[in-house]
Design a protein around this motif. Structure first.
Motif, PDB file in Angstrom:
ATOM      1  N   ILE A 148       0.848  -1.181   0.000  1.00  0.00           N
ATOM      2  CA  ILE A 148       0.000   0.000   0.000  1.00  0.00           C
ATOM      3  C   ILE A 148       0.889   1.238   0.000  1.00  0.00           C
ATOM      4  O   ILE A 148       2.081   1.157   0.318  1.00  0.00           O
ATOM      5  CB  ILE A 148      -0.965   0.039   1.202  1.00  0.00           C
ATOM      6  N   TYR A 149       0.292   2.374  -0.356  1.00  0.00           N
ATOM      7  CA  TYR A 149       0.995   3.652  -0.376  1.00  0.00           C
ATOM      8  C   TYR A 149       0.232   4.626   0.512  1.00  0.00           C
ATOM      9  O   TYR A 149      -0.929   4.928   0.248  1.00  0.00           O
ATOM     10  CB  TYR A 149       1.084   4.196  -1.804  1.00  0.00           C
ATOM     11  N   ILE A 150       0.889   5.116   1.550  1.00  0.00           N
ATOM     12  CA  ILE A 150       0.269   6.005   2.526  1.00  0.00           C
ATOM     13  C   ILE A 150       0.720   7.430   2.251  1.00  0.00           C
ATOM     14  O   ILE A 150       1.922   7.710   2.180  1.00  0.00           O
ATOM     15  CB  ILE A 150       0.654   5.586   3.957  1.00  0.00           C
ATOM     16  N   LYS A 151      -0.241   8.343   2.088  1.00  0.00           N
ATOM     17  CA  LYS A 151       0.081   9.742   1.789  1.00  0.00           C
ATOM     18  C   LYS A 151       0.303  10.526   3.073  1.00  0.00           C
ATOM     19  O   LYS A 151      -0.555  10.550   3.959  1.00  0.00           O
ATOM     20  CB  LYS A 151      -1.044  10.386   0.973  1.00  0.00           C
ATOM     21  N   VAL A 183       4.421   0.728   1.944  1.00  0.00           N
ATOM     22  CA  VAL A 183       4.508  -0.269   3.010  1.00  0.00           C
ATOM     23  C   VAL A 183       4.276  -1.604   2.318  1.00  0.00           C
ATOM     24  O   VAL A 183       3.180  -1.868   1.817  1.00  0.00           O
ATOM     25  CB  VAL A 183       3.468  -0.009   4.126  1.00  0.00           C
ATOM     26  N   TRP A 184       5.330  -2.420   2.258  1.00  0.00           N
ATOM     27  CA  TRP A 184       5.304  -3.655   1.468  1.00  0.00           C
ATOM     28  C   TRP A 184       5.614  -4.864   2.347  1.00  0.00           C
ATOM     29  O   TRP A 184       6.698  -4.970   2.901  1.00  0.00           O
ATOM     30  CB  TRP A 184       6.304  -3.552   0.327  1.00  0.00           C
ATOM     31  N   PHE A 185       4.638  -5.719   2.462  1.00  0.00           N
ATOM     32  CA  PHE A 185       4.785  -6.990   3.172  1.00  0.00           C
ATOM     33  C   PHE A 185       5.123  -8.043   2.126  1.00  0.00           C
ATOM     34  O   PHE A 185       4.301  -8.336   1.257  1.00  0.00           O
ATOM     35  CB  PHE A 185       3.478  -7.379   3.877  1.00  0.00           C
ATOM     36  N   THR A 192       9.165   2.407   2.593  1.00  0.00           N
ATOM     37  CA  THR A 192       9.960   3.266   1.720  1.00  0.00           C
ATOM     38  C   THR A 192       9.302   4.631   1.550  1.00  0.00           C
ATOM     39  O   THR A 192       8.337   4.766   0.787  1.00  0.00           O
ATOM     40  CB  THR A 192      10.149   2.605   0.334  1.00  0.00           C
ATOM     41  N   PRO A 193       9.796   5.647   2.272  1.00  0.00           N
ATOM     42  CA  PRO A 193       9.251   6.994   2.083  1.00  0.00           C
ATOM     43  C   PRO A 193       9.636   7.524   0.705  1.00  0.00           C
ATOM     44  O   PRO A 193      10.689   7.190   0.167  1.00  0.00           O
ATOM     45  CB  PRO A 193       9.915   7.808   3.194  1.00  0.00           C
TER      46      PRO A 193
END
Length: 135
Positions: free
Chosen positions: A12-15, A76-78, A65-66
């Motif tokens: 997912i990508y968190i802003k 955020v990679w699991f 990874t910011p």
């Protein structure tokens, strides 16, 4: 009826999410989360953080990874199917509602032959969801 098959990994990508908030959210689902002294410095410098978390009996590699997608988004990679979620969308929903931030995820499992600019992405904020083209 069979449960849906879990994706081989979850990303997912968190802003504009803070590292502290992400770690608090992660600690509600995983054990073994403890920030190392240099994580805040690495995060602020846009450097990847790699660690391992535990869910039930599974050890799950995790990469944070910011700046992974523009300066605002943190990946955020699991690197496992053994997460509490079956899909990226399940994970994104949980994160968006818990942290009340914008979260994005791919609308389908990534295929090597897909053009990145043609993919559809889910954009979630709280309980709102919409599909967009992101790229």
């Amino acid at each position: 009826m069979n449960a849906p098959k879990a994706q081989p990994d979850i990303e997912i990508y968190i802003k504009n999410g803070s590292l502290d908030d992400m770690l608090k959210w992660l600690s509600t689902h995983f054990s073994g989360i403890s920030a190392h002294e240099d994580w805040a410095q690495r995060f602020d410098a846009g450097k990847m953080i790699t660690t391992e978390v535990r869910h039930k009996d599974a050890r799950i590699p995790l990469m944070i990874t910011p700046g992974a997608a523009g300066k605002a988004f943190t990946s955020v990679w699991f690197k496992s199917a053994q997460t509490p979620w079956h899909t990226d969308l399940d994970c994104a929903r949980d994160c968006a509602v818990t942290l009340n931030v914008e979260v994005r995820c791919s609308a389908a499992s990534w295929q090597e032959d897909e053009a990145l600019d043609s993919e559809q992405w889910w954009v979630l904020k709280g309980e709102q969801e919409r599909l967009v083209r992101w790229g």
